[in-house]
Design a protein around this motif. Sequence first.
Motif, mmCIF file in Angstrom:
data_model
loop_
_atom_site.group_PDB
_atom_site.id
_atom_site.type_symbol
_atom_site.label_atom_id
_atom_site.label_comp_id
_atom_site.label_asym_id
_atom_site.label_seq_id
_atom_site.Cartn_x
_atom_site.Cartn_y
_atom_site.Cartn_z
ATOM 1 N N ASP A 100 9.049 -18.133 38.980
ATOM 2 C CA ASP A 100 8.824 -16.772 39.479
ATOM 3 C C ASP A 100 9.331 -15.731 38.497
ATOM 4 O OD1 ASP A 100 7.801 -17.465 42.135
ATOM 5 O OD2 ASP A 100 9.828 -18.203 42.526
ATOM 6 N N VAL A 101 10.086 -16.190 37.503
ATOM 7 C CA VAL A 101 10.748 -15.294 36.558
ATOM 8 C C VAL A 101 10.470 -15.773 35.139
ATOM 9 C CG1 VAL A 101 12.986 -14.412 35.765
ATOM 10 C CG2 VAL A 101 12.591 -14.799 38.208
ATOM 11 N N VAL A 102 10.139 -14.835 34.266
ATOM 12 C CA VAL A 102 10.032 -15.140 32.837
ATOM 13 C C VAL A 102 11.273 -14.567 32.175
ATOM 14 C CG1 VAL A 102 8.653 -14.939 30.740
ATOM 15 C CG2 VAL A 102 7.517 -15.021 32.975
ATOM 16 N N GLU A 103 12.163 -15.460 31.757
ATOM 17 C CA GLU A 103 13.422 -15.025 31.145
ATOM 18 C C GLU A 103 13.268 -14.966 29.633
ATOM 19 O OE1 GLU A 103 18.178 -16.124 30.808
ATOM 20 O OE2 GLU A 103 16.835 -17.484 31.873
ATOM 21 N N ALA A 104 13.562 -13.822 29.051
ATOM 22 C CA ALA A 104 13.484 -13.668 27.599
ATOM 23 C C ALA A 104 14.438 -14.653 26.927
ATOM 24 C CB ALA A 104 13.833 -12.239 27.200
ATOM 25 N N PHE A 105 13.989 -15.234 25.828
ATOM 26 C CA PHE A 105 14.792 -16.233 25.130
ATOM 27 C C PHE A 105 15.784 -15.536 24.204
ATOM 28 C CE2 PHE A 105 14.694 -20.161 22.156
ATOM 29 C CZ PHE A 105 15.890 -20.619 22.717
ATOM 30 N N THR A 106 16.804 -14.951 24.834
ATOM 31 C CA THR A 106 17.845 -14.237 24.094
ATOM 32 C C THR A 106 19.204 -14.905 24.246
ATOM 33 O OG1 THR A 106 18.096 -12.728 25.994
ATOM 34 C CG2 THR A 106 16.687 -12.010 24.165
ATOM 35 N N TYR A 107 19.207 -16.150 24.690
ATOM 36 C CA TYR A 107 20.461 -16.902 24.800
ATOM 37 C C TYR A 107 21.034 -17.107 23.395
ATOM 38 C CZ TYR A 107 23.829 -20.271 26.563
ATOM 39 O OH TYR A 107 24.996 -20.901 26.913
ATOM 40 N N TYR A 108 22.295 -16.773 23.209
ATOM 41 C CA TYR A 108 22.984 -16.816 21.911
ATOM 42 C C TYR A 108 22.336 -15.898 20.871
ATOM 43 C CZ TYR A 108 26.494 -20.433 22.813
ATOM 44 O OH TYR A 108 27.590 -21.128 23.268
ATOM 45 N N ALA A 109 21.570 -14.931 21.324
ATOM 46 C CA ALA A 109 21.000 -13.943 20.405
ATOM 47 C C ALA A 109 21.929 -12.749 20.312
ATOM 48 C CB ALA A 109 19.613 -13.523 20.879
ATOM 49 N N ASN A 110 23.212 -13.031 20.093
ATOM 50 C CA ASN A 110 24.187 -11.944 19.971
ATOM 51 C C ASN A 110 24.636 -11.790 18.512
ATOM 52 O OD1 ASN A 110 26.542 -13.701 19.510
ATOM 53 N ND2 ASN A 110 26.384 -14.220 21.683
ATOM 54 N N ARG A 111 25.340 -10.720 18.247
ATOM 55 C CA ARG A 111 25.690 -10.366 16.866
ATOM 56 C C ARG A 111 26.519 -11.456 16.191
ATOM 57 N NH1 ARG A 111 24.997 -6.074 13.988
ATOM 58 N NH2 ARG A 111 24.200 -4.914 15.778
ATOM 59 N N GLU A 112 27.486 -12.021 16.879
ATOM 60 C CA GLU A 112 28.363 -13.019 16.267
ATOM 61 C C GLU A 112 27.599 -14.289 15.888
ATOM 62 O OE1 GLU A 112 31.939 -14.401 14.674
ATOM 63 O OE2 GLU A 112 31.352 -12.394 15.360
ATOM 64 N N LYS B 192 9.824 -8.553 24.499
ATOM 65 C CA LYS B 192 8.411 -8.161 24.567
ATOM 66 C C LYS B 192 7.524 -9.353 24.919
ATOM 67 C CE LYS B 192 8.779 -4.356 21.217
ATOM 68 N NZ LYS B 192 8.468 -3.251 22.147
ATOM 69 N N ILE B 193 7.820 -10.511 24.362
ATOM 70 C CA ILE B 193 7.035 -11.711 24.676
ATOM 71 C C ILE B 193 7.158 -12.042 26.160
ATOM 72 C CG2 ILE B 193 6.805 -14.200 24.298
ATOM 73 C CD1 ILE B 193 7.801 -13.698 21.413
ATOM 74 N N ALA B 194 8.389 -12.036 26.662
ATOM 75 C CA ALA B 194 8.612 -12.351 28.076
ATOM 76 C C ALA B 194 7.902 -11.354 28.978
ATOM 77 C CB ALA B 194 10.114 -12.373 28.379
ATOM 78 N N LYS B 195 8.003 -10.060 28.636
ATOM 79 C CA LYS B 195 7.351 -9.028 29.441
ATOM 80 C C LYS B 195 5.841 -9.201 29.431
ATOM 81 C CE LYS B 195 7.809 -5.246 31.904
ATOM 82 N NZ LYS B 195 8.638 -5.181 33.125
ATOM 83 N N LYS B 196 5.288 -9.522 28.279
ATOM 84 C CA LYS B 196 3.845 -9.712 28.148
ATOM 85 C C LYS B 196 3.346 -10.817 29.087
ATOM 86 C CE LYS B 196 0.466 -11.178 24.630
ATOM 87 N NZ LYS B 196 0.338 -11.606 23.206
ATOM 88 N N ALA C 201 4.989 -12.076 31.723
ATOM 89 C CA ALA C 201 5.299 -11.721 33.113
ATOM 90 C C ALA C 201 4.257 -10.781 33.694
ATOM 91 C CB ALA C 201 6.685 -11.101 33.200
ATOM 92 N N VAL C 202 3.870 -9.760 32.955
ATOM 93 C CA VAL C 202 2.864 -8.814 33.437
ATOM 94 C C VAL C 202 1.518 -9.510 33.605
ATOM 95 C CG1 VAL C 202 1.553 -6.748 32.805
ATOM 96 C CG2 VAL C 202 4.033 -6.768 32.544
ATOM 97 N N ARG C 203 1.202 -10.396 32.665
ATOM 98 C CA ARG C 203 -0.074 -11.125 32.734
ATOM 99 C C ARG C 203 -0.197 -11.901 34.042
ATOM 100 N NH1 ARG C 203 -0.096 -14.790 27.973
ATOM 101 N NH2 ARG C 203 -0.629 -12.901 26.807
ATOM 102 N N HIS C 204 0.934 -12.422 34.543
ATOM 103 C CA HIS C 204 0.903 -13.276 35.736
ATOM 104 C C HIS C 204 1.612 -12.640 36.934
ATOM 105 C CE1 HIS C 204 -0.767 -16.654 33.485
ATOM 106 N NE2 HIS C 204 0.074 -16.346 32.514
ATOM 107 N N ASN C 205 1.985 -11.382 36.817
ATOM 108 C CA ASN C 205 2.683 -10.678 37.897
ATOM 109 C C ASN C 205 3.980 -11.383 38.305
ATOM 110 O OD1 ASN C 205 3.062 -8.560 39.688
ATOM 111 N ND2 ASN C 205 1.926 -9.549 41.332
ATOM 112 N N LYS C 206 4.787 -11.721 37.315
ATOM 113 C CA LYS C 206 6.091 -12.328 37.533
ATOM 114 C C LYS C 206 7.190 -11.326 37.207
ATOM 115 C CE LYS C 206 4.229 -16.377 38.367
ATOM 116 N NZ LYS C 206 4.275 -17.000 39.719
ATOM 117 N N LEU C 207 8.401 -11.632 37.619
ATOM 118 C CA LEU C 207 9.558 -10.835 37.237
ATOM 119 C C LEU C 207 9.978 -11.169 35.803
ATOM 120 C CD1 LEU C 207 11.654 -11.287 40.500
ATOM 121 C CD2 LEU C 207 10.541 -9.168 39.776
ATOM 122 N N THR C 208 10.552 -10.184 35.120
ATOM 123 C CA THR C 208 11.087 -10.391 33.776
ATOM 124 C C THR C 208 12.601 -10.251 33.807
ATOM 125 O OG1 THR C 208 9.138 -9.232 32.938
ATOM 126 C CG2 THR C 208 10.856 -9.758 31.354
ATOM 127 N N ALA C 209 13.284 -11.185 33.151
ATOM 128 C CA ALA C 209 14.740 -11.105 33.067
ATOM 129 C C ALA C 209 15.183 -11.133 31.616
ATOM 130 C CB ALA C 209 15.384 -12.264 33.819
#
Length: 361
Positions: free
Chosen positions: A71-83, A103-107, A109-117
């Motif tokens: 139900d949710v498309v979670e952006a793949f930003t795990y460990y995508a931090n500065r350190e 942007k990929i996750a939002k794209k 999610a909108v295509r399938h009417n899902k939530l974006t996280a």
Amino acid sequence: MTGQLTNNKFHRPDIIQRLRNGETILVAEGYMWEFGRRGYLKYGGFIPEVVLEHPDLVESMHEEFVHAGTDVVEAFTYYANREKLRSIGREDELEKLNRTALKIAKKVAVRHNKLTAAGLCNTPLYVPGDDTCTAKVKEMFKEQIKWATEEKVDFIIAETFNDLGEALLALECIKEFGNGLPAVITLTPYGPDITTDDVPIPEACRRLEEAGAAVVGLNCGRGPETMLPLLREVRKVCKGPIAALPVAFRCTEDSKTFQSLKDPKTGEYLYPVDLDSARCNSSDFEKFTKEALEIGVTYLGICCGNCATYFRAMAEACGKTPPSSKYTYESSLSHVFGAPEGQKYTRADKIREFMLDIKKN
């Protein structure tokens, strides 16, 4: 389609409203482990460079999990931090990586009417009581939250925290910089049922809920069987929605986490590259999902080791029929183990004997 299209944007109930309405929300995670398994991410660093190098594959994996029922498309930003980006010499690409993933996750999610996280996680810097480290971690959270809000996600996930203090800091930052977005905060229990700053996990979840998290619970670390007992304790002390996202490995009472699993033949630790020999199966997740629902878990998913067939099993155990249910196993179509109604294949019995190594007296 549940949302309504107005000015090219979908308007849908937010996650809090959907949970209050009694809906079970499914959230596919495990991108890191699956990309590592497919050879596009380095185990050890666990940094999502694939977002920069193969964004098409990230979009494809989002599509795969939507097909399986998330139900949710979670952006793949795990460990995508500065350190973490600094550790591999790519700090100058930090914003690009985060915005590309969002942007990929939002794209999708909108295509399938899902939530974006958006996703935040534990950092390698946090030290309880160290004001200098706390300030650095806060800045890392702040910039990721800023990009997430600008890319218009629906809520923010902050996960895999071992310290309650760092989890509370993430929640504080979401409340301060997240423009009112709901926060889902999950802890990762390792051996004992306490955080690494010595707070019992149920108590830590209760404190996060009281501090304003929309959903609290557990993710990663433990497999389905070893997460369930602790979920029962969390449910006793938390009033709102709770989350459960186990890893897809058969942890045991003796090895509660996938990091501690050993090969039964060699006695060697399996983590991280040899864990396939301890993988769960779809039936494990069907069983886990039904038990979690009985406990009262309403935010469900799978973390490291997740794949589409496991996630479909979870969705179907929730009573959902995602698009991939069209391809769920049907024994009657097998000429050896089933056969269509009214049809009998002559050599099926002999083939089955060979396959199953049946010994007849």
